[in-house]
Scaffold this active site. Structure first.
Site, PDB file in Angstrom:
ATOM      1  N   ASN A 260       0.816  -1.202   0.000  1.00  0.00           N
ATOM      2  CA  ASN A 260       0.000   0.000   0.000  1.00  0.00           C
ATOM      3  C   ASN A 260       0.854   1.257   0.000  1.00  0.00           C
ATOM      4  O   ASN A 260       1.048   1.880  -1.043  1.00  0.00           O
ATOM      5  CB  ASN A 260      -0.942  -0.035   1.206  1.00  0.00           C
ATOM      6  CG  ASN A 260      -2.079   0.954   1.070  1.00  0.00           C
ATOM      7  OD1 ASN A 260      -1.999   1.894   0.313  1.00  0.00           O
ATOM      8  ND2 ASN A 260      -3.137   0.739   1.821  1.00  0.00           N
ATOM      9  N   ASP A 261       1.398   1.615   1.150  1.00  0.00           N
ATOM     10  CA  ASP A 261       2.134   2.875   1.238  1.00  0.00           C
ATOM     11  C   ASP A 261       3.344   2.922   0.307  1.00  0.00           C
ATOM     12  O   ASP A 261       3.698   3.982  -0.193  1.00  0.00           O
ATOM     13  CB  ASP A 261       2.578   3.113   2.684  1.00  0.00           C
ATOM     14  CG  ASP A 261       1.386   3.252   3.617  1.00  0.00           C
ATOM     15  OD1 ASP A 261       0.368   3.823   3.179  1.00  0.00           O
ATOM     16  OD2 ASP A 261       1.456   2.778   4.760  1.00  0.00           O
TER      17      ASP A 261
END
Lengths: 91, 474
Positions: free
Chosen positions: B400-401
């Site tokens: 994700n990040d």
């Protein structure tokens, strides 16, 4: 104070930095785990402290220190080996 | 320091083996061998173990303490081995945190015992020896309690960072109190009241370890564990100074300095200074701003497994970006199956590993290696990004990040400036995710809303198995 030991300390600081400066990030976890096992040498401190213990309290604390240190050193090397045995080339 | 010659040679040998071991650990081909070399160094140092009187410890007669030493070593060996062999590969970081905490605890106990023993000596040791013992007690015990908190956080038992206003001030006050006590204790005499002060310092140090790690989010635990690992190394080195054990000084210092560098390398990969990780309370306070500017009103484009399978099968180049979601779903074996199926169809499949993907640097490598993915297929972020425009499909599995373009586009984002894998530059991005929930840093992911992004919702393992079946059938 014995300055030789300080001299060795300073050199070890630089060696420690030099020796890992070229590690690819894929090996960071095994490396952390491996160095984690090396500081398990504190087991020796525990053994020496327990060998000299003269009161029941000192014996109990020294005993705990030996167990902790022993788990650190044996567990550390074994878990690192388990990680690394998977880093083999596919045939 | 009393040492006989044989002993000196053994300790030199152990030091060389430690250095060589760490060196060999730094290449994939020799890493396993390096670990064994370091373990051999430990064995040599163990043989050389000598008491303060200069005699080998193993030649002393049997007594209760000797028996306790042997029993303690065996208990530690049994629990350590049981932990090392039973732990799942996804829980590896927790295990390292736990072993590190035990080492820190042992370092604190050894220093504490030595200090209290000194209180009953007719002649007090010089102040700098006392300072080494206090340092080892302080650092060892905060490493112990901090590692346990880190362990609990990674186990998901303390998911939310604990923060309150003025927290940094309270923590600084505890630290000042500890340092004041240390200053007072270092100038100890044979003073019985020093024991009380020492116990107070010990308790405060444990408390400080908890207070230090509590406000830090789970995403930053790798940095914290690495830092605590180097702390334990320094505590062990200080113990070595205090009890004149050269092997402990060398081993502890090597770990302390290499661990500090490793911590800095990890922070650099996230483009954040260490101070920001430790005192920033990241992922708790400053997420509100970015979710306001987030693109919640935009629609995402979902995709089904059959369509995704077609995209993958007819691609020339596929890059797979694994993240913690893959670890949670235990999907690494399914990922390997998919990559093999695609490779058989002539697709060029590579894995792009972000330096801080997962819960620890190298976490993804360990998991993929466990699933028998050759490390030659794994590429680092810097190697993949320049050619990303030529990649037909970038498959993001539970990451994700580390693929969030906000790091590049949005100045107000907490992760702005962090190097990312530029998945959005690929022709098509397929993101496998359970929901649209924010990542560990609590920031909305702009990648999900890009025009070339398709979302494949569901459990990563189930989705991957569906993909494998579809690719095989097609």
């Amino acid at each position: 104070m014995d300055t030789n030991i300080l001299f060795i300390f300073i050199l070890a600081v630089f060696v420690g930095v030099e020796v890992i400066s070229k590690v690819p990030s894929m090996l960071h976890t095994p490396l952390m785990s491996g160095t984690n096992a090396i500081h398990g040498i504190i087991l020796f401190g525990g053994i020496l402290a327990l060998a000299d213990a003269s009161t029941p309290l000192a014996q109990a604390l020294g005993f705990v220190a030996v167990i902790f240190g022993s788990a650190n050193v044996f567990g550390g090397f074994l878990v690192t080996d388990r990680m690394l045995q998977m880093f083999k080339k596919r045939k | 320091m009393i040492m006989n010659t044989a002993n000196s040679f053994l300790i030199i040998g152990a030091a060389v083996l430690f250095i060589l071991g760490i060196r060999l650990l730094s290449s994939p081909k020799t890493a396993r061998y390096g670990n064994l070399v370091a373990a051999a160094g430990m064995l040599v140092a163990l043989v050389s173990l000598h008491g303060p009187d200069g005699h080998f410890i193993w030649t002393r007669g049997w007594d209760l303490n000797y028996a306790l030493i042997i029993i303690g070593i065996l208990i530690g060996l049994a629990t350590g081995a049981a932990g090392a062999y039973s732990v799942k590969m996804t829980s590896m970081p927790q295990m390292v945190a736990l072993f590190n905490g035990l080492g820190g605890g042992a370092a604190a106990l050894v220093a504490g015992l030595e200090f209290v023993k000194g209180l009953h000596m007719p002649l007090a040791p010089p102040w700098f020896i006392a300072a080494f013992m206090l340092f080892a007690t302080l650092i060892g015990s905060l490493s112990f309690s901090g590692s346990i908190i880190a362990y609990l956080k990674l186990e998901g038992k303390l998911e939310k960072p604990l923060t309150f206003p003025g927290q940094n001030l309270v923590n600084s006050l505890i630290l000042v109190l500890i340092l004041g006590l240390c200053g007072w204790l270092a100038g100890w005499d044979t003073n019985p009241s020093a024991a009380g002060g020492f116990n107070l310092m010990f308790i405060l140090a444990l408390l400080f370890g908890v207070a230090m790690v509590m406000p830090i989010g789970g995403a930053d635990m790798p940095v914290v564990i690495s830092l605590l690992n180097s702390f334990t190394g320094l505590a062990v080195a200080a113990d070595g100074f205090a009890i004149h054990n050269l092997a402990m000084v060398v081993a502890g210092t090597l770990v302390g300095s290499s661990g500090t560098l490793l911590t800095l390398l990890m922070c650099r990969a996230m483009n954040r200074p260490v101070s920001n990780v430790l005192f920033g309370a990241f992922g708790s306070g400053n997420t509100g701003a970015s979710s306001v500017t987030g693109s919640a009103h935009q629609a995402v484009k979902p995709i089904q497994a059959d369509e995704a399978a077609v995209l993958l099968s007819y691609a020339r180049q596929v890059v797979i970006v694994p993240g913690y979601g893959m670890a949670v779903a235990q999907a690494q074996h399914s990922v390997r199956e998919l990559s093999q199926e695609l490779a058989q169809r002539g697709v060029d499949v590579r894995f792009a590993i972000h330096p801080v993907a997962g819960r620890m640097p190298g976490h993804m490598n360990v998991l993929l290696a466990e699933a028998d993915v050759s490390y030659e297929l794994l590429s680092e972020m810097e190697a993949v990004n320049p050619g990303m425009e030529h990649v037909d499909v970038c498959l993001v599995i539970g990451a994700n990040d580390v693929v969030n373009p906000a790091a590049r586009e949005e100045k107000s984002s907490p992760i702005y400036g962090m190097p990312i894998i530029e998945a959005d530059h690929a022709k098509t991005v397929i993101v496998m995710k359970r929901s649209l929930a924010a990542g560990f840093a609590g920031i909305e992911n702009h990648l999900f809303y890009k025009s070339n992004t398709r979302m494949l919702f569901g459990d990563a393992k189930a989705s991957l198995n569906a993909l494998v079946a579809q690719v095989r059938a097609g």
